[in-house]
Design a protein around this motif. Structure first.
Motif, short mmCIF file in Angstrom:
data_model
loop_
_atom_site.label_atom_id
_atom_site.label_comp_id
_atom_site.label_asym_id
_atom_site.label_seq_id
_atom_site.Cartn_x
_atom_site.Cartn_y
_atom_site.Cartn_z
N MET A 1 0.83 -1.17 0.00
CA MET A 1 0.00 0.00 0.00
C MET A 1 0.89 1.25 0.00
N LYS A 2 0.57 2.17 -0.86
CA LYS A 2 1.35 3.40 -0.97
C LYS A 2 1.01 4.34 0.18
N ASP A 3 2.03 5.04 0.64
CA ASP A 3 1.85 6.05 1.68
C ASP A 3 1.12 7.24 1.05
N PRO A 4 -0.03 7.63 1.59
CA PRO A 4 -0.79 8.73 0.99
C PRO A 4 -0.02 10.05 0.96
N ARG A 5 0.92 10.23 1.86
CA ARG A 5 1.73 11.46 1.84
C ARG A 5 2.66 11.48 0.64
N LEU A 6 3.20 10.32 0.30
CA LEU A 6 4.07 10.23 -0.88
C LEU A 6 3.26 10.42 -2.16
N VAL A 7 2.07 9.86 -2.18
CA VAL A 7 1.19 10.02 -3.34
C VAL A 7 0.82 11.49 -3.52
N ALA A 8 0.49 12.17 -2.42
CA ALA A 8 0.13 13.58 -2.49
C ALA A 8 1.31 14.43 -2.96
N PHE A 9 2.51 14.12 -2.46
CA PHE A 9 3.70 14.86 -2.88
C PHE A 9 3.95 14.63 -4.37
N GLY A 10 3.87 13.40 -4.80
CA GLY A 10 4.09 13.07 -6.21
C GLY A 10 3.10 13.76 -7.12
N GLN A 11 1.84 13.80 -6.70
CA GLN A 11 0.81 14.48 -7.50
C GLN A 11 1.09 15.97 -7.57
N ARG A 12 1.55 16.55 -6.47
CA ARG A 12 1.89 17.98 -6.46
C ARG A 12 3.04 18.26 -7.43
N VAL A 13 4.06 17.41 -7.41
CA VAL A 13 5.18 17.57 -8.34
C VAL A 13 4.70 17.47 -9.78
N ARG A 14 3.87 16.47 -10.06
CA ARG A 14 3.33 16.29 -11.41
C ARG A 14 2.52 17.52 -11.86
N ASP A 15 1.66 18.01 -10.97
CA ASP A 15 0.84 19.17 -11.31
C ASP A 15 1.70 20.40 -11.61
N LEU A 16 2.70 20.64 -10.77
CA LEU A 16 3.58 21.79 -10.98
C LEU A 16 4.40 21.64 -12.26
N ARG A 17 4.85 20.42 -12.54
CA ARG A 17 5.61 20.16 -13.77
C ARG A 17 4.75 20.47 -14.99
N LYS A 18 3.51 19.99 -14.95
CA LYS A 18 2.60 20.22 -16.08
C LYS A 18 2.25 21.69 -16.24
N GLU A 19 2.11 22.41 -15.11
CA GLU A 19 1.85 23.85 -15.18
C GLU A 19 2.97 24.58 -15.91
N LYS A 20 4.19 24.07 -15.77
CA LYS A 20 5.35 24.67 -16.44
C LYS A 20 5.47 24.20 -17.89
N GLY A 21 4.58 23.28 -18.30
CA GLY A 21 4.60 22.79 -19.67
C GLY A 21 5.75 21.85 -19.98
N LEU A 22 6.23 21.15 -18.95
CA LEU A 22 7.37 20.26 -19.12
C LEU A 22 6.93 18.80 -19.21
N SER A 23 7.54 18.08 -20.14
CA SER A 23 7.34 16.64 -20.17
C SER A 23 8.11 16.05 -18.99
N GLN A 24 7.76 14.83 -18.64
CA GLN A 24 8.48 14.17 -17.55
C GLN A 24 9.96 14.03 -17.90
N GLU A 25 10.25 13.73 -19.15
CA GLU A 25 11.65 13.56 -19.57
C GLU A 25 12.41 14.89 -19.48
N ALA A 26 11.82 15.97 -19.96
CA ALA A 26 12.47 17.28 -19.90
C ALA A 26 12.67 17.71 -18.44
N PHE A 27 11.68 17.45 -17.62
CA PHE A 27 11.78 17.80 -16.21
C PHE A 27 12.86 16.99 -15.52
#
Length: 69
Positions: A1-27
């Motif tokens: 089972m994933k730690d919900p705090r890690l999931v929330a942090f990861g989602q925040r990073v993903r959201d911020l990355r996408k706001e900057k218009g960056l692909s995962q590879e570029a980021f």
């Protein structure tokens, strides 16, 4: 089972990355973190080190606290 705090942090990073218009590879290149490892972070599968948190914040030009907002 994933730690919900890690999931929330990861989602925040993903959201911020996408706001900057960056692909995962570029980021991943900006952070100096391997792309597959970045995927694990964004999915909440890795307990991220403080060093990696700094790398992520620096690449996004944010304060570390912004990653936890």
């Amino acid at each position: 089972m994933k730690d919900p705090r890690l999931v929330a942090f990861g989602q925040r990073v993903r959201d911020l990355r996408k706001e900057k218009g960056l692909s995962q590879e570029a980021f991943a290149d900006l952070t100096g973190i391997d792309r597959s490892y970045m995927g694990h972070i964004e999915r909440g599968e890795k307990n991220v080190t403080l060093t990696k948190i700094y790398q992520i914040a620096d690449a996004l030009n944010l304060k570390i606290s912004d990653l936890f907002a």
